[in-house]
Every structure is written in C-alpha cells, then in structure tokens.
Design an enzyme around this catalytic site. Structure first.
Site, mmCIF file in Angstrom:
data_model
loop_
_atom_site.group_PDB
_atom_site.id
_atom_site.type_symbol
_atom_site.label_atom_id
_atom_site.label_comp_id
_atom_site.label_asym_id
_atom_site.label_seq_id
_atom_site.Cartn_x
_atom_site.Cartn_y
_atom_site.Cartn_z
ATOM 1 N N LYS B 106 59.990 -11.003 -21.159
ATOM 2 C CA LYS B 106 58.738 -9.868 -21.292
ATOM 3 C C LYS B 106 58.969 -8.942 -21.873
ATOM 4 C CE LYS B 106 56.744 -12.086 -16.917
ATOM 5 N NZ LYS B 106 57.732 -12.998 -16.531
ATOM 6 N N ARG B 107 59.459 -8.832 -23.215
ATOM 7 C CA ARG B 107 59.812 -7.654 -23.876
ATOM 8 C C ARG B 107 58.559 -7.008 -24.596
ATOM 9 N NH1 ARG B 107 64.102 -8.274 -21.154
ATOM 10 N NH2 ARG B 107 66.191 -8.252 -22.286
#
Lengths: 308, 308
Positions: B106-107
C-alpha cells in the site's frame, strides 16, 4: 509533546527548514562511491553504504542550524534490505546528533495492520514480555484514505511514546487534485481530511497551541494552503514542494501564524546544493560538498524568514 | 501479462483463494519459536526467523492448491530490518514454489519517489549500468490518494517487467467510508477511483478481458462491490475481508463474471486454522499445523465455488 520539542527547536535555530534526506547516487561525490564500490563490488550494498556516508556528512554539517531531517524511505527501499539498513542507521545518527527525525513513510492500512506499522515505526514491538524499538522515528507521515480506524493505532503510540504524525491533506504533486480537490458537500476532500486531522489531534495538544498530529500541505497550492490554515488552527504543517518542485517562500506566508505553524522541507535544494551553479564555485573540492548543504540551509532560512 | 498468469493459475487450481501471509508470533507453534529463541535469544531476529520458518511450512502445504500468496509487509516491518529480511525470503520462497506473490505494501508518493518504490518492489534499480532486483513481487498494492502521476511510474515497470498492481478502491475496514464514500458529482470517491483504475489499466490489457491493474475491493460492502463491478468491467478484484473480518462468500458473487474476475484473501482463517476448534481436533500434533492451513484452503475453495 513532541510537537513542542519541534517548535522549540525551530525557535532555537530560527529556522523552519527540514532537510529531506533523499539521496540519489548521482548526488554522491565520487570519493565516497569509489571507495565503497571498490570494497563491496557493484550492487545495493555499496550503494547503500555510500548513501549512509553521504547522509552522515550532511547531518554533521547541518545539525546545529536546522531542527529536523526527513528521510524519504522510498529512496532506501529502492535498494532493498541493504538500503533499509542504511535508512535505519541514518535515523539513528540524526537522532544522536540531536535532530528530530520525520520518517517519510506514508503508510496506511486497516487497524490490525496499522498497529504493526506503528509498532515498527514509532512504537515498540513486544516479544515475550520485552519491548523492542524498530525504526524509532520521532514523527512519521501517513496516508488518510482508509479513515479514522486506520489512524487510531498510531495515535495510541503517539500518546505512549511521545511521538507525532503528519497526515497527508493536500500533496504537492501535479495530479494531487484528481481526488483531493473533488468537492463533497461544498468542500474539497482535502478539507474533509483537514477536519479529521484536527480531530485526531485533540488528545495530543501541546503547550504552543498545536497538536502532535500535523498535516502535509504542499507548497505548490497557495490558496488551498490558506484555506487549510483556517480550518486547521491547531495543526502544524509539514510543507513539501519548496524549491525544486516550484513552491516559493512568498506562497508560504499563509501557513504561519505569529511566525510558527509550519516546517518547510527541501531535499535536492539542500543535499544536492554542491551540484548547483550557485554553490559549485564556492566549494570546488568535492569533499566540501556538505558545506554547500549547510550554506543552502542558511540561504533557505533567510528566504523563509523574509516571509513569515 | 501477469494478470493472465494469475487467471490461469486460478483456473488450474480451481481456487480463487489467496493466502494472506500475515504471521503473528501467537500463531506459531512452540516447537518453532522455542528453537529460535534458544538459538538467538529474545528479540526481533528470533521472531523473524520463526515467522519465516512458519511461512515456509504454510507455503509447502498450500502451493499446489492455491494460485497466490499475499504477504502483508507491515507484519514484518513491525520487527524492523530482521522482519524485512524474513519478508524478502518469504517472497523468494513462495515464487520458488510457483506461487504468484502479491506484496501488500500500500505505498503511495509523488512521481519521483514512486519511481524509487517501484524500482525496489516490482522493477529493478540500475547501479552503474547494472540492474538489481529488490523485493521482486509479481503484484503490489498501492494507495491512490495522490492521483495519476503517483501511479504512472509503477505502470511503466508493469510494462517493462510484466508486473501488476492492485490499487485501493474500497477498503474492508469499518471507517473506510469516511472518505471513500463521500459523494462528489453524484458518485462516491471510490467510484471516481474505480474510473481512474480502469484508465490506468488501458495499456496493460490481458487476453481474458482483464488488465494487470486490479483493484482492492472489500468483501464487507456488497452493494458497493456490485457497483464497482459495473463501472470497472476490465478490472480484476483483490478482495480482503472474507472470514475473520466478516465478509461471506454469498456477498462475493457480485464480484465475479463467468466464474472469474476476483481473488479472495484470507489470512488468519488459513494460517491460524490450526488454532480454530474446527481444525484443532483433526491436527493434534503441533507439527501438523500447516495441514490445517491446507484444509482451510480447500474448505474456502468449496465455500467460494458455491457462490461463483
């Protein structure tokens, strides 16, 4: 409260500048890289060791004139585990030198997962009854897209360990408006986020009127920053986008109240100052590269202080 | 196209289940933890080694009956560098065993930083003309809050290295609606994101009608998932929230078209199956814990197939 410590350090140095430690190999003088590539061969290990050495020199040369540094973890994750080792050592070294460290990690996940991130980045992990610290940041940046329950675990650690957050409200990139500027109930998403950030900070108020839950507000959007300053009176701003991304000191006046209220990041403009024409002529020996960074911090301070 | 490989593996196994490798120390049988704590003392190293050993046993027991695994990087970042080493080795081992690996990271960040994340997670980093792989995921998850220019660098690597993405549209947590459900121009934010995801996938279309840019769509919101299925006809769904978080197979029917279109994650429900009453009685020897995980994958397959 960590926000009080940040404000006090800004006042002591008279400088609301945070140095973005986002090294690229191309910034690092060859006397450093050549040594490590000779020692470890070509690869992530030598690259990471070069970055750490570079960072330490920068930190040594700026630690008495700026309050904080903000390493961008992506620049280290790029080099895998070796890069992350250099990241951790950079955080440790900066803290050793008295700097406040803002880990620019922009994490986000559901509560049970956010707890794990919080343990690793600002809290501690409990193993068989004993606590261990991970990256040990003072502040970290977070992404708000998942809502309040994704932030709560970090708030708990902020209370327990005297830590702080900067949550993305309005980012500095060209397409930030695609979602952040969408109007809902008469106000843009970033204002909705602003309202949430104020609420998240309620139990973390410091003695100077700001909470330990700050907001990331891009320097590239003056009117929006002004509006956010209004709707977030207790929220300290972390401002990216100054310098290389086009943000100007004049545009930042709106973010401050009585001379405080924000800290302004510059990465390339400081850590790669030795490659800019303005400084290249003053520091001809590549070993003096970090002196250029120091001068860039002083120049940025003067530029900002004209306007706040 | 990696999305084609994922669909083919789902078809081969007949199982749209992805195993969430999100270990906690409390899940790991004592014959594993005791060994490592005795060897390395109490601390992150022993914890990380235990997690890796645990993951390998799970992988060995499920690799022929599921198409993919999804390690959640936060569970490893919690243990700092040692945890991340175990994470990397988990990814490597799963790939060695023929599994597709979805790195749940989830960058999100601005373009120049996103490039660095992409290098480290799905692309390669170039050092003096030579390319090095970092974490080497097949897919990664991303957060869309920063807009298109924050996603573009990843799309480039998807094309260059045959990789894929799952971008958060509607998450499974209780407060996901706080921002994601806000109505703008008559439709909720998650639908705006859905439209963007469809667009981001346009140049990465596979032969089965889906692109390599998928969406994360929580199992806990049936009507919203149905709506997203409509507005995202070419987007494959990664569905968290089944089982422990309350999502039911019946609610997922809407996510599939002609039996494909989605992959459903379960973490605790599979990797901690040996601790559940249903399985505890079958596998009384703690060394058989991964057999319970295998049975849980079969049970989940049967549960899902009733409904798709």
């Amino acid at each position: 409260m960590i926000i009080d410590r940040l404000i006090e350090k800004i006042n002591e140095t008279g400088n609301p500048t945070v140095v973005g430690l986002d090294p690229r190999l191309s910034y690092i003088p060859s006397y450093i890289t050549e040594k490590y590539f000779a020692k470890y061969g070509n690869g992530p290990k030598a690259a990471a060791k070069s970055m750490l050495k570079f960072n330490k020199k920068i930190i040594d040369n700026v630690c008495d004139i700026v309050p904080a540094v903000k390493p961008q973890i992506a620049m280290y994750e790029r080099y895998g585990i070796e890069g992350l080792k250099a990241y951790k050592k950079t955080v440790e070294y900066a803290k050793l030198k008295g700097l406040i460290v803002i880990g620019d990690i922009k994490r986000s996940d559901i509560a049970s997962t956010a707890e794990a991130y919080s343990d690793g980045h600002i809290g501690k992990v409990n193993i068989n009854g004993e606590d261990f610290e991970g990256f040990g940041h003072d502040f970290i940046t977070l992404n708000p897209y998942l809502g309040s329950d994704s932030i709560t675990p970090f708030l708990t650690d902020c209370e327990n360990y005297e830590k702080g957050l900067f949550v993305l409200a309005k980012t500095s990139n060209p397409h930030s408006g695609e979602l952040q500027d969408l109007l809902c109930d008469g106000k843009p998403i970033y204002e909705h986020v602003g309202g949430l950030i104020e609420k998240w900070g309620e139990n973390l108020m410091g003695k100077y009127g700001y909470s330990s839950v700050g907001a990331v507000v891009g320097a590239t959007h003056k009117e929006q920053a002004a509006r956010l300053r209004e709707v977030m009176p207790h929220t300290f701003f972390l401002i990216p986008g100054y310098g290389a991304q086009g943000g100007k000191a004049e545009d930042l006046t709106v973010c401050f109240k009585d001379g405080i209220g924000a800290i302004v990041n510059s990465s390339r403009g400081i850590i790669a100052a030795h490659m800019k024409d303005d400084y290249k002529t003053c520091y001809t020996d590549e070993r003096d590269f970090a002196k250029a960074a120091r001068q860039a911090c002083i120049d940025m301070k003067n530029d900002l202080r004209r306007c706040i």
